[in-house]
Design a protein around this motif. Structure first.
Motif, PDB file in Angstrom:
ATOM      1  N   CYS A  79       0.842  -1.196   0.000  1.00 32.71           N
ATOM      2  CA  CYS A  79       0.000   0.000   0.000  1.00 32.71           C
ATOM      3  C   CYS A  79       0.876   1.244   0.000  1.00 32.71           C
ATOM      4  O   CYS A  79       2.024   1.211   0.473  1.00 32.71           O
ATOM      5  CB  CYS A  79      -0.896   0.021   1.238  1.00 32.71           C
ATOM      6  N   ASP A  86      -2.690  -8.086   5.845  1.00 29.85           N
ATOM      7  CA  ASP A  86      -4.146  -8.076   5.778  1.00 29.85           C
ATOM      8  C   ASP A  86      -4.744  -9.063   6.772  1.00 29.85           C
ATOM      9  O   ASP A  86      -4.086 -10.002   7.221  1.00 29.85           O
ATOM     10  CB  ASP A  86      -4.601  -8.426   4.363  1.00 29.85           C
ATOM     11  N   CYS A 115      -5.739   1.231   2.665  1.00 24.06           N
ATOM     12  CA  CYS A 115      -4.715   0.740   1.741  1.00 24.06           C
ATOM     13  C   CYS A 115      -4.966   1.397   0.393  1.00 24.06           C
ATOM     14  O   CYS A 115      -6.035   1.214  -0.199  1.00 24.06           O
ATOM     15  CB  CYS A 115      -4.774  -0.782   1.630  1.00 24.06           C
ATOM     16  N   LEU A 120      -9.830  -0.493   4.960  1.00 23.08           N
ATOM     17  CA  LEU A 120      -9.589  -1.921   5.102  1.00 23.08           C
ATOM     18  C   LEU A 120     -10.594  -2.608   6.029  1.00 23.08           C
ATOM     19  O   LEU A 120     -10.784  -3.817   5.955  1.00 23.08           O
ATOM     20  CB  LEU A 120      -8.175  -2.168   5.664  1.00 23.08           C
TER      21      LEU A 120
END
Length: 207
Positions: A79, A86, A115, A120
């Motif tokens: 990112c 993640d 991101c 997210l």
């Protein structure tokens, strides 16, 4: 599984009573899920008339999604904000906050990590709302509010002392389908890149 206890005097614009609810959801390969996690969510609302037509409303919401098995860890993300690990919880089942019904200094779903500019969501959620609703004239009312909360990308980051704080005010216009709201929330502990706050126009109470 879920449970609800509700003593509010009205479902959409209460002036007294409380509502408590909680739910637990299980997702696993054994029952056909493509991800392994347990999701828990609880909320508490309390309303009290402290003066004629003046209501003190409170809300507390908390949630946790606990991944296990094949979902214990997600994939690494590249990112612009930096490398991020993640979550293994699917995006559709993560917690999001920000907007006119949660923490009103942030755009919808914009509280928490991003991101490449996209939210997210997270495995953890904590939101606290305090609101004073009072009459002004005829069908016009006012509100003063304080919101605090955060979305935690991973449960290891869950800390109820690490919150974003918002204070604001607004006007309410009573209509047959619920109050029409105009509100502004200002972020009290801004970070680099944050807006000063947000305006919201919506129908129905914040909670």
């Amino acid at each position: 599984a879920s449970a609800i206890h509700d003593t509010r005097d009205a479902p959409f614009d209460p002036s007294r009573g409380h509502s408590v609810s909680g739910e637990v959801q299980y997702y696993g390969n054994a029952i056909g899920s493509e991800a392994d996690f347990v999701k828990m969510y609880a909320q508490f609302y309390r309303f009290k008339t402290i003066l004629p037509k003046t209501v003190w409303a409170q809300a507390l919401r908390a949630g946790a999604a606990v991944p296990f098995g094949q979902s214990k860890a997600g994939s690494p993300l590249t990112c612009t904000e930096g490398p991020i690990q993640d979550s293994g919880v699917p995006p559709s089942e993560r917690f999001f906050a920000g907007g006119d019904t949660t923490v009103r200094g942030f755009e919808r779903f914009r509280l928490g990590d991003t991101c490449n500019g996209d939210p997210l969501g997270g495995e953890g959620l904590f939101i606290l709302n305090e609101e004073l609703r009072f009459p002004i004239h005829s069908v016009i009312g006012g509100v003063l509010f304080y919101d605090a909360g955060n979305v935690y990308r991973a449960l290891d980051d869950y800390d109820v002392l690490e919150l974003r704080h918002v204070a604001g005010a607004g006007l309410r216009l009573s209509t047959p389908i619920g109050p029409f709201r105009v509100e502004y929330g200002a972020i009290l502990n801004r970070k680099p890149g944050d807006d000063r706050g947000q305006f919201f126009f919506s129908i129905g109470q914040a909670f």
